[in-house]
Design a protein around this motif. Sequence first.
Motif, PDB file in Angstrom:
ATOM      1  N   ILE A  18     -24.598   7.609  13.539  1.00 48.43           N
ATOM      2  CA  ILE A  18     -25.487   6.442  13.572  1.00 48.43           C
ATOM      3  C   ILE A  18     -26.001   5.872  12.315  1.00 48.43           C
ATOM      4  O   ILE A  18     -25.969   4.674  12.194  1.00 48.43           O
ATOM      5  CB  ILE A  18     -26.742   6.872  14.716  1.00 48.43           C
ATOM      6  CG1 ILE A  18     -26.243   6.993  16.032  1.00 48.43           C
ATOM      7  CG2 ILE A  18     -27.769   5.646  14.515  1.00 48.43           C
ATOM      8  CD1 ILE A  18     -27.292   7.548  16.994  1.00 48.43           C
ATOM      9  N   ILE A  19     -26.642   6.755  11.563  1.00 45.33           N
ATOM     10  CA  ILE A  19     -26.842   6.188  10.216  1.00 45.33           C
ATOM     11  C   ILE A  19     -25.762   5.557   9.234  1.00 45.33           C
ATOM     12  O   ILE A  19     -25.962   4.731   8.744  1.00 45.33           O
ATOM     13  CB  ILE A  19     -27.656   7.653   9.440  1.00 45.33           C
ATOM     14  CG1 ILE A  19     -29.048   8.200  10.115  1.00 45.33           C
ATOM     15  CG2 ILE A  19     -27.922   7.378   7.952  1.00 45.33           C
ATOM     16  CD1 ILE A  19     -29.709   9.262   9.749  1.00 45.33           C
ATOM     17  N   ILE A  21     -23.094   4.085  10.436  1.00 46.16           N
ATOM     18  CA  ILE A  21     -22.898   2.773  10.923  1.00 46.16           C
ATOM     19  C   ILE A  21     -24.004   1.927  10.596  1.00 46.16           C
ATOM     20  O   ILE A  21     -23.482   0.756  10.335  1.00 46.16           O
ATOM     21  CB  ILE A  21     -22.759   3.253  12.491  1.00 46.16           C
ATOM     22  CG1 ILE A  21     -21.567   3.886  12.977  1.00 46.16           C
ATOM     23  CG2 ILE A  21     -22.680   1.728  13.161  1.00 46.16           C
ATOM     24  CD1 ILE A  21     -21.372   4.011  14.581  1.00 46.16           C
ATOM     25  N   GLU A  22     -25.023   2.290  10.734  1.00 41.74           N
ATOM     26  CA  GLU A  22     -26.332   1.331  10.192  1.00 41.74           C
ATOM     27  C   GLU A  22     -26.128   1.130   8.791  1.00 41.74           C
ATOM     28  O   GLU A  22     -26.280  -0.094   8.481  1.00 41.74           O
ATOM     29  CB  GLU A  22     -27.519   2.108  10.526  1.00 41.74           C
ATOM     30  CG  GLU A  22     -28.755   1.390  10.007  1.00 41.74           C
ATOM     31  CD  GLU A  22     -28.982   0.194   9.984  1.00 41.74           C
ATOM     32  OE1 GLU A  22     -28.733  -0.499  11.059  1.00 41.74           O
ATOM     33  OE2 GLU A  22     -29.565  -0.471   9.267  1.00 41.74           O
ATOM     34  N   LEU A  23     -25.687   2.067   8.061  1.00 43.26           N
ATOM     35  CA  LEU A  23     -25.687   1.503   6.510  1.00 43.26           C
ATOM     36  C   LEU A  23     -24.536   0.712   6.313  1.00 43.26           C
ATOM     37  O   LEU A  23     -24.472  -0.217   5.509  1.00 43.26           O
ATOM     38  CB  LEU A  23     -25.524   3.036   5.755  1.00 43.26           C
ATOM     39  CG  LEU A  23     -26.787   3.806   5.681  1.00 43.26           C
ATOM     40  CD1 LEU A  23     -26.554   4.971   4.675  1.00 43.26           C
ATOM     41  CD2 LEU A  23     -27.829   2.923   4.756  1.00 43.26           C
ATOM     42  N   LEU A  25     -23.003  -1.257   8.454  1.00 42.59           N
ATOM     43  CA  LEU A  25     -23.291  -2.841   8.911  1.00 42.59           C
ATOM     44  C   LEU A  25     -24.393  -3.574   7.781  1.00 42.59           C
ATOM     45  O   LEU A  25     -24.188  -4.642   7.589  1.00 42.59           O
ATOM     46  CB  LEU A  25     -23.976  -2.603  10.320  1.00 42.59           C
ATOM     47  CG  LEU A  25     -23.249  -2.680  11.473  1.00 42.59           C
ATOM     48  CD1 LEU A  25     -24.033  -2.402  12.779  1.00 42.59           C
ATOM     49  CD2 LEU A  25     -22.400  -3.995  11.711  1.00 42.59           C
ATOM     50  N   LEU A  26     -25.417  -2.689   7.485  1.00 37.09           N
ATOM     51  CA  LEU A  26     -26.325  -3.173   6.585  1.00 37.09           C
ATOM     52  C   LEU A  26     -25.574  -3.739   5.318  1.00 37.09           C
ATOM     53  O   LEU A  26     -25.958  -5.054   4.788  1.00 37.09           O
ATOM     54  CB  LEU A  26     -27.365  -2.299   6.199  1.00 37.09           C
ATOM     55  CG  LEU A  26     -28.472  -2.771   5.203  1.00 37.09           C
ATOM     56  CD1 LEU A  26     -29.737  -3.205   5.718  1.00 37.09           C
ATOM     57  CD2 LEU A  26     -28.860  -1.418   4.319  1.00 37.09           C
ATOM     58  N   GLU A  54     -33.595  -2.659  11.824  1.00 33.87           N
ATOM     59  CA  GLU A  54     -32.428  -1.634  11.834  1.00 33.87           C
ATOM     60  C   GLU A  54     -31.348  -2.187  12.904  1.00 33.87           C
ATOM     61  O   GLU A  54     -31.784  -2.477  14.049  1.00 33.87           O
ATOM     62  CB  GLU A  54     -33.098  -0.234  12.191  1.00 33.87           C
ATOM     63  CG  GLU A  54     -34.147  -0.017  11.329  1.00 33.87           C
ATOM     64  CD  GLU A  54     -34.044   1.128  10.377  1.00 33.87           C
ATOM     65  OE1 GLU A  54     -32.989   1.814  10.783  1.00 33.87           O
ATOM     66  OE2 GLU A  54     -34.720   1.339   9.521  1.00 33.87           O
ATOM     67  N   ILE A  55     -30.412  -1.726  12.370  1.00 33.50           N
ATOM     68  CA  ILE A  55     -28.844  -2.018  13.326  1.00 33.50           C
ATOM     69  C   ILE A  55     -29.074  -3.370  13.996  1.00 33.50           C
ATOM     70  O   ILE A  55     -28.097  -4.065  13.901  1.00 33.50           O
ATOM     71  CB  ILE A  55     -28.882  -0.905  14.529  1.00 33.50           C
ATOM     72  CG1 ILE A  55     -28.741   0.431  13.816  1.00 33.50           C
ATOM     73  CG2 ILE A  55     -27.826  -1.418  15.670  1.00 33.50           C
ATOM     74  CD1 ILE A  55     -28.583   1.574  15.069  1.00 33.50           C
ATOM     75  N   PRO A  58     -28.451  -6.809  11.195  1.00 33.83           N
ATOM     76  CA  PRO A  58     -27.124  -7.112  10.925  1.00 33.83           C
ATOM     77  C   PRO A  58     -26.239  -7.719  12.011  1.00 33.83           C
ATOM     78  O   PRO A  58     -25.511  -8.699  11.660  1.00 33.83           O
ATOM     79  CB  PRO A  58     -26.520  -5.894  10.425  1.00 33.83           C
ATOM     80  CG  PRO A  58     -27.579  -5.063  10.056  1.00 33.83           C
ATOM     81  CD  PRO A  58     -28.878  -5.303  10.796  1.00 33.83           C
TER      82      PRO A  58
END
Length: 69
Positions: A18-19, A21-23, A25-26, A54-55, A58
């Motif tokens: 999850i982290i 994917i977040e990074l 996308l960011l 967050e998430i 983006p």
Amino acid sequence: MQELIDMLNIPLGVILPIIAIELILLIMALVDCIRAEQTNGPKWLWILVIVLIEILGPVFYFVFGRKNR
């Protein structure tokens, strides 16, 4: 307080993807926003939305912020 303790017991194998994917996308949203000549709305506002929400930030940028060419 118990909820926080329960959250900390989440296995690292679940949190790391999850982290990641977040990074990804960011970074993709920031690069796209900075390179874009025009956005729907002020570019500085989209950068704040991307970084601070967050998430979803983006995702909001890719759905609503990009201007069709």
